[in-house]
Motif scaffolding. Structure first.
Motif, mmCIF file in Angstrom:
data_model
loop_
_atom_site.group_PDB
_atom_site.id
_atom_site.type_symbol
_atom_site.label_atom_id
_atom_site.label_comp_id
_atom_site.label_asym_id
_atom_site.label_seq_id
_atom_site.Cartn_x
_atom_site.Cartn_y
_atom_site.Cartn_z
ATOM 1 N N GLY A 19 0.808 -1.200 0.000
ATOM 2 C CA GLY A 19 0.000 0.000 0.000
ATOM 3 C C GLY A 19 0.848 1.259 0.000
ATOM 4 N N THR A 20 0.179 2.403 0.018
ATOM 5 C CA THR A 20 0.862 3.688 0.061
ATOM 6 C C THR A 20 1.438 3.912 1.445
ATOM 7 O OG1 THR A 20 -0.697 4.556 -1.550
ATOM 8 C CG2 THR A 20 0.616 6.159 -0.332
ATOM 9 N N ARG A 21 2.735 4.121 1.539
ATOM 10 C CA ARG A 21 3.402 4.169 2.835
ATOM 11 C C ARG A 21 3.078 5.425 3.631
ATOM 12 N NH1 ARG A 21 8.744 0.798 2.281
ATOM 13 N NH2 ARG A 21 8.197 -0.501 0.544
ATOM 14 N N LEU B 193 -7.880 -5.041 0.324
ATOM 15 C CA LEU B 193 -7.858 -6.487 0.153
ATOM 16 C C LEU B 193 -7.739 -6.900 -1.313
ATOM 17 C CD1 LEU B 193 -10.544 -7.457 2.808
ATOM 18 C CD2 LEU B 193 -8.161 -8.212 2.811
ATOM 19 N N ASN B 194 -7.985 -5.972 -2.205
ATOM 20 C CA ASN B 194 -7.822 -6.277 -3.629
ATOM 21 C C ASN B 194 -6.368 -6.518 -4.006
ATOM 22 O OD1 ASN B 194 -10.557 -6.133 -4.214
ATOM 23 N ND2 ASN B 194 -10.476 -3.930 -4.663
ATOM 24 N N TYR B 195 -5.440 -5.946 -3.223
ATOM 25 C CA TYR B 195 -4.018 -6.124 -3.547
ATOM 26 C C TYR B 195 -3.189 -6.685 -2.399
ATOM 27 C CZ TYR B 195 -3.538 -1.557 -1.226
ATOM 28 O OH TYR B 195 -3.592 -0.525 -0.330
ATOM 29 N N TYR C 155 -11.061 -12.481 16.853
ATOM 30 C CA TYR C 155 -10.455 -11.354 16.132
ATOM 31 C C TYR C 155 -10.010 -11.814 14.738
ATOM 32 C CZ TYR C 155 -7.119 -7.317 15.824
ATOM 33 O OH TYR C 155 -6.414 -6.187 15.477
ATOM 34 N N VAL C 156 -9.198 -12.878 14.714
ATOM 35 C CA VAL C 156 -8.643 -13.364 13.446
ATOM 36 C C VAL C 156 -9.729 -13.951 12.547
ATOM 37 C CG1 VAL C 156 -7.110 -15.110 12.431
ATOM 38 C CG2 VAL C 156 -6.334 -13.714 14.368
ATOM 39 N N THR C 157 -10.661 -14.680 13.138
ATOM 40 C CA THR C 157 -11.750 -15.258 12.347
ATOM 41 C C THR C 157 -12.571 -14.175 11.666
ATOM 42 O OG1 THR C 157 -11.860 -17.202 13.793
ATOM 43 C CG2 THR C 157 -13.793 -16.739 12.437
ATOM 44 N N SER C 158 -12.801 -13.067 12.365
ATOM 45 C CA SER C 158 -13.538 -11.946 11.771
ATOM 46 C C SER C 158 -12.799 -11.396 10.562
ATOM 47 C CB SER C 158 -13.723 -10.834 12.809
ATOM 48 O OG SER C 158 -14.476 -11.272 13.912
ATOM 49 N N LEU C 159 -11.488 -11.202 10.691
ATOM 50 C CA LEU C 159 -10.700 -10.664 9.580
ATOM 51 C C LEU C 159 -10.589 -11.682 8.442
ATOM 52 C CD1 LEU C 159 -7.852 -8.843 11.530
ATOM 53 C CD2 LEU C 159 -9.801 -7.807 10.361
ATOM 54 N N HIS C 160 -10.499 -12.946 8.795
ATOM 55 C CA HIS C 160 -10.439 -13.990 7.770
ATOM 56 C C HIS C 160 -11.718 -14.004 6.931
ATOM 57 C CE1 HIS C 160 -10.770 -18.149 6.193
ATOM 58 N NE2 HIS C 160 -9.456 -18.070 6.067
ATOM 59 N N LYS C 161 -12.842 -13.824 7.578
ATOM 60 C CA LYS C 161 -14.125 -13.790 6.872
ATOM 61 C C LYS C 161 -14.156 -12.653 5.854
ATOM 62 C CE LYS C 161 -19.119 -13.734 7.679
ATOM 63 N NZ LYS C 161 -19.368 -15.005 6.962
ATOM 64 N N ALA C 162 -13.469 -11.547 6.186
ATOM 65 C CA ALA C 162 -13.421 -10.392 5.282
ATOM 66 C C ALA C 162 -12.480 -10.619 4.109
ATOM 67 C CB ALA C 162 -12.987 -9.146 6.050
ATOM 68 N N GLY C 163 -11.534 -11.556 4.257
ATOM 69 C CA GLY C 163 -10.604 -11.832 3.172
ATOM 70 C C GLY C 163 -9.135 -11.792 3.536
ATOM 71 N N GLN D 130 6.023 -0.551 5.504
ATOM 72 C CA GLN D 130 5.727 -1.601 4.537
ATOM 73 C C GLN D 130 4.383 -1.419 3.840
ATOM 74 O OE1 GLN D 130 8.159 -3.684 3.797
ATOM 75 N NE2 GLN D 130 9.382 -2.685 5.388
ATOM 76 N N GLY D 131 3.617 -0.412 4.247
ATOM 77 C CA GLY D 131 2.323 -0.179 3.630
ATOM 78 C C GLY D 131 1.304 -1.258 3.937
ATOM 79 N N VAL D 132 1.335 -1.773 5.168
ATOM 80 C CA VAL D 132 0.445 -2.857 5.581
ATOM 81 C C VAL D 132 -0.496 -2.354 6.680
ATOM 82 C CG1 VAL D 132 0.360 -5.138 6.681
ATOM 83 C CG2 VAL D 132 2.099 -4.640 4.952
ATOM 84 N N LEU D 133 -1.760 -2.743 6.588
ATOM 85 C CA LEU D 133 -2.728 -2.324 7.592
ATOM 86 C C LEU D 133 -2.408 -2.913 8.969
ATOM 87 C CD1 LEU D 133 -6.284 -2.434 5.940
ATOM 88 C CD2 LEU D 133 -4.861 -0.442 6.454
ATOM 89 N N VAL D 134 -2.692 -2.116 9.997
ATOM 90 C CA VAL D 134 -2.482 -2.532 11.387
ATOM 91 C C VAL D 134 -3.831 -2.579 12.079
ATOM 92 C CG1 VAL D 134 -1.368 -1.988 13.580
ATOM 93 C CG2 VAL D 134 -0.192 -1.488 11.418
ATOM 94 N N GLY D 135 -4.182 -3.733 12.605
ATOM 95 C CA GLY D 135 -5.451 -3.885 13.293
ATOM 96 C C GLY D 135 -5.445 -3.217 14.659
#
Length: 253
Positions: free
Chosen positions: A2-4, A22-24, A99-107, A62-67
């Motif tokens: 992602g955009t840093r 999640l598209n990329y 927590y993880v199961t919720s995010l997994h369901k989203a993709g 790294q341009g990665v989302l942080v939960g």
């Protein structure tokens, strides 16, 4: 990636923005801390602040989302000190699994846990062991920042101790580097446990610690060392994250 330069906090995104991400990329960083005593000099939020700071800095680079940060951990042994709030290991397992199961369901499929409290690691690893059986296509790392070899080398060079303790000079130094106002330097102290074996909580005061500091001389802490430790942890986490994301990089030293 992602955009840093953008805000990488997932909680500040709309669901549409998360969907676009999640598209990329299907990677998320999860900081896990604790709310427990850290001696007379450091706040009870220490482990949470450290995990969150490291996770956000790695995410930005790294341009990665942080939960959202999990601010409560397995701190049962510290409940004799006012201000400590603890999850049972079984509770922490249930929370991280939901927590993880919720995010997994989203993709999301790659989960990178930045852990700020040592006692959290066994329940976190056990939870992911179960998730590995229950969920499809997941990859994950659960890692303590003090376990990187180069990080331990700095601890040994600066404090004469590669492992540290609890509420130690390492924690205090890291906090000083993040925000010096968080540490009351006049109350830094030194205390070492009388025994090496694990004990029940009713024996903590007699055998482990009266001040809350366990196995360290906090008085060695410094902001300069803290900056060095922070940068080493961020670099090592970044390399580990790239491995999870299948970016080919040299192995950690």
């Amino acid at each position: 990636m992602g955009t840093r330069t953008e805000d990488v906090r997932l909680a500040y995104k709309t669901w549409k923005q998360v969907q676009e991400y999640l598209n990329y990329d299907q990677t998320v960083i999860i900081p896990v801390g604790a709310n427990e005593q850290h001696g007379p000099s450091c706040p009870v939020v220490t482990d949470t602040l450290l995990a969150e700071h490291l996770a956000l800095e790695v995410g930005r680079r790294q341009g990665v989302l942080v939960g959202p940060t999990l601010p409560i951990g397995d701190s049962l042994i510290h409940l004799g000190f006012p201000g400590t709030i603890a999850f049972r290991p079984s509770t922490l397992m249930s929370v991280i699994k939901d927590y993880v199961t919720s995010l997994h369901k989203a993709g999301f499929r790659r989960f990178f846990v930045v852990n700020g409290h040592g006692d959290n690691k066994p329940p976190l690893q056990s939870a992911f062991s179960e998730l590995g059986e229950e969920l499809s296509e997941i990859r994950y790392f659960v890692h303590d920042f003090w376990d990187f070899p180069n990080f331990r080398e700095i601890l040994n060079d600066e404090f004469g101790d590669p492992n540290g303790g609890h509420a130690d000079a390492c924690d205090a130094s890291l906090l000083m580097a993040i925000d010096p106002s968080l540490v009351n330097e006049s109350l830094l102290t030194s205390e070492f446990p009388k025994v090496r074996y694990w004990i029940s909580r009713d024996l903590v005061d007699d055998l482990y610690t009266k001040s809350g500091v366990i196995g360290s001389d906090q008085r060695l802490a410094s902001k300069e060392v803290g900056k060095k430790l922070l940068e080493e942890a961020i670099q090592c986490y970044s390399q580990l994250l790239m491995e999870l994301m299948e970016v080919k990089e040299p192995a950690l030293s």
